[in-house]
Design a protein around this motif. Structure first.
Motif, mmCIF file in Angstrom:
data_model
loop_
_atom_site.group_PDB
_atom_site.id
_atom_site.type_symbol
_atom_site.label_atom_id
_atom_site.label_comp_id
_atom_site.label_asym_id
_atom_site.label_seq_id
_atom_site.Cartn_x
_atom_site.Cartn_y
_atom_site.Cartn_z
ATOM 1 N N ASN B 120 1.735 6.269 3.193
ATOM 2 C CA ASN B 120 0.494 5.688 2.667
ATOM 3 C C ASN B 120 -0.529 5.516 3.765
ATOM 4 O OD1 ASN B 120 0.456 4.403 -0.255
ATOM 5 N ND2 ASN B 120 2.561 4.360 0.506
ATOM 6 N N GLU B 121 -1.738 6.012 3.515
ATOM 7 C CA GLU B 121 -2.851 5.685 4.404
ATOM 8 C C GLU B 121 -3.370 4.324 3.927
ATOM 9 O OE1 GLU B 121 -4.438 6.981 7.265
ATOM 10 O OE2 GLU B 121 -5.266 4.988 6.935
ATOM 11 N N VAL B 122 -3.253 3.313 4.785
ATOM 12 C CA VAL B 122 -3.584 1.945 4.354
ATOM 13 C C VAL B 122 -4.715 1.311 5.165
ATOM 14 C CG1 VAL B 122 -1.256 1.453 3.495
ATOM 15 C CG2 VAL B 122 -1.815 0.952 5.884
ATOM 16 N N GLY B 123 -5.376 2.087 6.011
ATOM 17 C CA GLY B 123 -6.311 1.489 6.962
ATOM 18 C C GLY B 123 -7.766 1.494 6.567
ATOM 19 N N PHE B 124 -8.092 1.947 5.340
ATOM 20 C CA PHE B 124 -9.506 2.117 4.987
ATOM 21 C C PHE B 124 -10.070 0.958 4.172
ATOM 22 C CE2 PHE B 124 -8.717 6.805 5.597
ATOM 23 C CZ PHE B 124 -9.646 6.971 6.610
ATOM 24 N N GLY B 125 -9.444 -0.198 4.264
ATOM 25 C CA GLY B 125 -9.982 -1.346 3.522
ATOM 26 C C GLY B 125 -10.503 -2.401 4.481
ATOM 27 N N ILE B 126 -10.926 -3.503 3.887
ATOM 28 C CA ILE B 126 -11.354 -4.672 4.655
ATOM 29 C C ILE B 126 -10.151 -5.233 5.433
ATOM 30 C CG2 ILE B 126 -11.886 -7.119 4.193
ATOM 31 C CD1 ILE B 126 -14.398 -5.508 4.187
ATOM 32 N N VAL B 127 -10.395 -5.813 6.609
ATOM 33 C CA VAL B 127 -9.326 -6.444 7.392
ATOM 34 C C VAL B 127 -8.598 -7.464 6.510
ATOM 35 C CG1 VAL B 127 -8.801 -7.843 9.420
ATOM 36 C CG2 VAL B 127 -10.655 -6.176 9.522
ATOM 37 N N PRO B 128 -7.281 -7.333 6.332
ATOM 38 C CA PRO B 128 -6.556 -8.280 5.469
ATOM 39 C C PRO B 128 -6.533 -9.685 6.068
ATOM 40 C CG PRO B 128 -5.202 -6.330 5.976
ATOM 41 C CD PRO B 128 -6.378 -6.303 6.888
ATOM 42 N N GLU B 129 -6.558 -10.687 5.205
ATOM 43 C CA GLU B 129 -6.511 -12.076 5.688
ATOM 44 C C GLU B 129 -5.119 -12.439 6.201
ATOM 45 O OE1 GLU B 129 -8.236 -14.798 2.864
ATOM 46 O OE2 GLU B 129 -9.946 -13.472 2.507
ATOM 47 N N ASN B 130 -4.122 -11.743 5.671
ATOM 48 C CA ASN B 130 -2.723 -11.990 5.991
ATOM 49 C C ASN B 130 -2.357 -11.317 7.331
ATOM 50 O OD1 ASN B 130 0.107 -11.325 6.021
ATOM 51 N ND2 ASN B 130 0.192 -11.879 3.856
ATOM 52 N N ALA B 131 -1.828 -12.124 8.287
ATOM 53 C CA ALA B 131 -1.545 -11.595 9.630
ATOM 54 C C ALA B 131 -0.466 -10.514 9.599
ATOM 55 C CB ALA B 131 -1.124 -12.728 10.561
ATOM 56 N N LEU B 132 0.537 -10.681 8.727
ATOM 57 C CA LEU B 132 1.593 -9.667 8.637
ATOM 58 C C LEU B 132 1.014 -8.348 8.117
ATOM 59 C CD1 LEU B 132 4.609 -9.006 8.937
ATOM 60 C CD2 LEU B 132 4.916 -9.700 6.545
ATOM 61 N N ALA B 133 0.101 -8.439 7.167
ATOM 62 C CA ALA B 133 -0.541 -7.225 6.639
ATOM 63 C C ALA B 133 -1.356 -6.540 7.730
ATOM 64 C CB ALA B 133 -1.424 -7.575 5.437
ATOM 65 N N ARG B 134 -2.014 -7.327 8.571
ATOM 66 C CA ARG B 134 -2.780 -6.727 9.678
ATOM 67 C C ARG B 134 -1.844 -6.008 10.641
ATOM 68 N NH1 ARG B 134 -5.631 -11.580 9.625
ATOM 69 N NH2 ARG B 134 -4.670 -12.330 11.533
ATOM 70 N N ARG B 135 -0.706 -6.669 10.949
ATOM 71 C CA ARG B 135 0.241 -6.055 11.877
ATOM 72 C C ARG B 135 0.832 -4.788 11.268
ATOM 73 N NH1 ARG B 135 5.998 -7.873 13.113
ATOM 74 N NH2 ARG B 135 6.561 -6.006 14.268
ATOM 75 N N PHE B 136 1.135 -4.839 9.974
ATOM 76 C CA PHE B 136 1.669 -3.659 9.286
ATOM 77 C C PHE B 136 0.678 -2.498 9.368
ATOM 78 C CE2 PHE B 136 1.802 -1.121 5.397
ATOM 79 C CZ PHE B 136 3.063 -0.567 5.540
ATOM 80 N N ARG B 137 -0.590 -2.803 9.117
ATOM 81 C CA ARG B 137 -1.643 -1.789 9.163
ATOM 82 C C ARG B 137 -1.729 -1.155 10.544
ATOM 83 N NH1 ARG B 137 -7.806 -2.604 7.425
ATOM 84 N NH2 ARG B 137 -7.935 -3.648 9.419
ATOM 85 N N ASP B 138 -1.592 -1.998 11.569
ATOM 86 C CA ASP B 138 -1.627 -1.484 12.948
ATOM 87 C C ASP B 138 -0.428 -0.591 13.237
ATOM 88 O OD1 ASP B 138 -3.938 -2.846 13.387
ATOM 89 O OD2 ASP B 138 -3.079 -4.366 14.705
ATOM 90 N N GLU B 139 0.758 -1.052 12.848
ATOM 91 C CA GLU B 139 1.970 -0.271 13.112
ATOM 92 C C GLU B 139 1.936 1.048 12.346
ATOM 93 O OE1 GLU B 139 4.096 -0.888 15.338
ATOM 94 O OE2 GLU B 139 3.945 -3.045 15.742
ATOM 95 N N ALA B 140 1.488 0.999 11.095
ATOM 96 C CA ALA B 140 1.413 2.226 10.297
ATOM 97 C C ALA B 140 0.422 3.201 10.939
ATOM 98 C CB ALA B 140 0.997 1.906 8.859
ATOM 99 N N GLY B 141 -0.709 2.691 11.380
ATOM 100 C CA GLY B 141 -1.702 3.564 11.995
ATOM 101 C C GLY B 141 -1.171 4.222 13.262
ATOM 102 N N ARG B 142 -0.475 3.429 14.091
ATOM 103 C CA ARG B 142 0.085 3.988 15.329
ATOM 104 C C ARG B 142 1.138 5.037 15.032
ATOM 105 N NH1 ARG B 142 0.710 -1.432 17.065
ATOM 106 N NH2 ARG B 142 -1.093 -2.081 18.289
ATOM 107 N N LEU B 143 2.007 4.750 14.050
ATOM 108 C CA LEU B 143 3.061 5.696 13.678
ATOM 109 C C LEU B 143 2.443 7.000 13.167
ATOM 110 C CD1 LEU B 143 6.029 6.377 13.117
ATOM 111 C CD2 LEU B 143 5.808 5.221 10.912
ATOM 112 N N HIS B 144 1.430 6.886 12.320
ATOM 113 C CA HIS B 144 0.782 8.100 11.807
ATOM 114 C C HIS B 144 0.179 8.921 12.940
ATOM 115 C CE1 HIS B 144 0.173 6.028 7.630
ATOM 116 N NE2 HIS B 144 1.410 6.382 7.844
ATOM 117 N N GLN B 145 -0.446 8.263 13.905
ATOM 118 C CA GLN B 145 -1.029 9.001 15.031
ATOM 119 C C GLN B 145 0.032 9.764 15.807
ATOM 120 O OE1 GLN B 145 -4.043 7.226 17.645
ATOM 121 N NE2 GLN B 145 -4.199 5.528 16.217
ATOM 122 N N ARG B 146 1.172 9.103 16.054
ATOM 123 C CA ARG B 146 2.212 9.765 16.837
ATOM 124 C C ARG B 146 2.776 10.962 16.089
ATOM 125 N NH1 ARG B 146 6.368 5.618 19.515
ATOM 126 N NH2 ARG B 146 7.171 7.591 20.345
#
Lengths: 170, 170, 170
Positions: B120-146
């Motif tokens: 899932n591409e999940v990074g094209f929305g507003i910054v989530p208010e939930n800290a875990l969701a933000r961390r998930f978005r970051d980890e997913a983005g890094r994994l996709h880049q690699r």
């Protein structure tokens, strides 16, 4: 038939209007917005202000299939937008959503003239915490897939600019 | 190796299955979903119903690197999807996430046959208010880049249709 | 002038840095981040660590138009990122946002050297429940449309890879 997808404030409506205006008018604008609150009223007013004659505006917050079928045969039609119509249909507890979606797809398939459908691409964010929002996202995604499969062209609008997903650039 | 990114209900799974089915079977389906609740169980059932033989399904909600490495050498493998695996790994407090991601990237790099990864591409929305969701978005983005960096092809699926990000259209 | 859009952790900053580094240095990095909290401080530190000399870093969390205009004529300039600047401007109750956006667009139009603008594409998710988030999404979308219209190139970064929206691949 062209499906124009885009994010919020991506310029997708303006791009879609430009596609229709390449054809001889009058053009029919099928508006699906329902003015629930002041914010929505302001958006509707802003969109309408961009469309003087020869645009003819038809309001179809619910019976969108019928609105696409009616009108002079071959007239260019712009529907703006599918996601608002889907929202209205999902909030109508008496509605048979599956049947309405089938009817909409059939009406699009049967359109005699140029038909441009505008819709919000809403699936690229984090999974929403709200169950209704998740269901909406699923229904919108399924609807887009069905329409994209029968469309001649699919365009993703980014910052006012078209990225061609299917078909040729105009 | 192909990385298939897409939004919710974008048709990315179906598109990825089609890529694998171009090769001679049997094909291996590595499922990462964990049935936490009824909504998830329904989604899993819907996905499975689309995959009769010659699909062989392997469940790998946690040890994905191992699931990619095992099986007959050269067999086409579909992983669906990376974001569910990442969710499972992040919710496992005993996990060493960085080491698991490294192992996954190595397993993908070492794949002997066709490998299609869905995420899932999940990074094209507003910054989530939930800290875990933000961390998930970051980890997913890094994994996709690699993974995109080592993939032969990267595809973004929009409304069931592929947009080629890297490599050639099939 | 190049507008680089991308999602969270899409690799857009790194891609934009690569564009600037194709030109002879020194290069000017205009940073718009304001360190409100530890999470933001960590992100700023991570970004800075990637930019040794010949990068010259200028902090411009508020007067971005001025930061773009100043500096040696013709020097390559990277602005990272517009969405953080927009957040800062929207949170400043004394600000005249429309005037600041106009000034920013003018400064970009008047840039004498290569100018690369990085921004988050935030419009592809579900409508946020938070009214400020909705307004931010609208303002960001409008700003992107205005800048995309005058840019020579617009790029959407997905998983670290560029999708060309306008102009030619480099």
């Amino acid at each position: 038939m062209t499906l124009v997808l885009g994010g919020a404030r991506s310029g997708k409506s303006r791009y879609a209007e430009g596609l229709i205006e390449l054809r001889p008018g009058p053009w029919r604008y099928v508006a699906t917005a329902q003015a629930w609150d002041d914010e929505m009223r302001a958006r509707i007013a802003e969109h309408r202000a961009r469309r003087p004659a020869p645009w003819e505006t038809v309001d179809a917050p619910r019976d969108l299939a019928q609105a696409i079928r009616q009108g002079p045969r071959g007239q260019p039609v712009l529907v703006d937008c599918l996601t608002l119509w889907l929202t209205n249909a999902m909030l109508d507890e008496a509605a048979d959503l599956a049947a309405e979606v089938d009817a909409l797809v059939e009406a699009c398939r049967g359109a005699a003239g140029p038909l441009v459908l505008v819709s919000n691409e809403v699936g690229f964010g984090i999974v929403p915490e709200n169950a209704l929002a998740r269901r909406f996202r699923d229904e919108a995604g399924r609807l887009h897939q069905r329409l994209a499969a029968i469309a001649d062209r699919v365009v993703l609008v980014v910052a006012g600019l078209p990225m061609i997903v299917k078909g040729d650039a105009e």
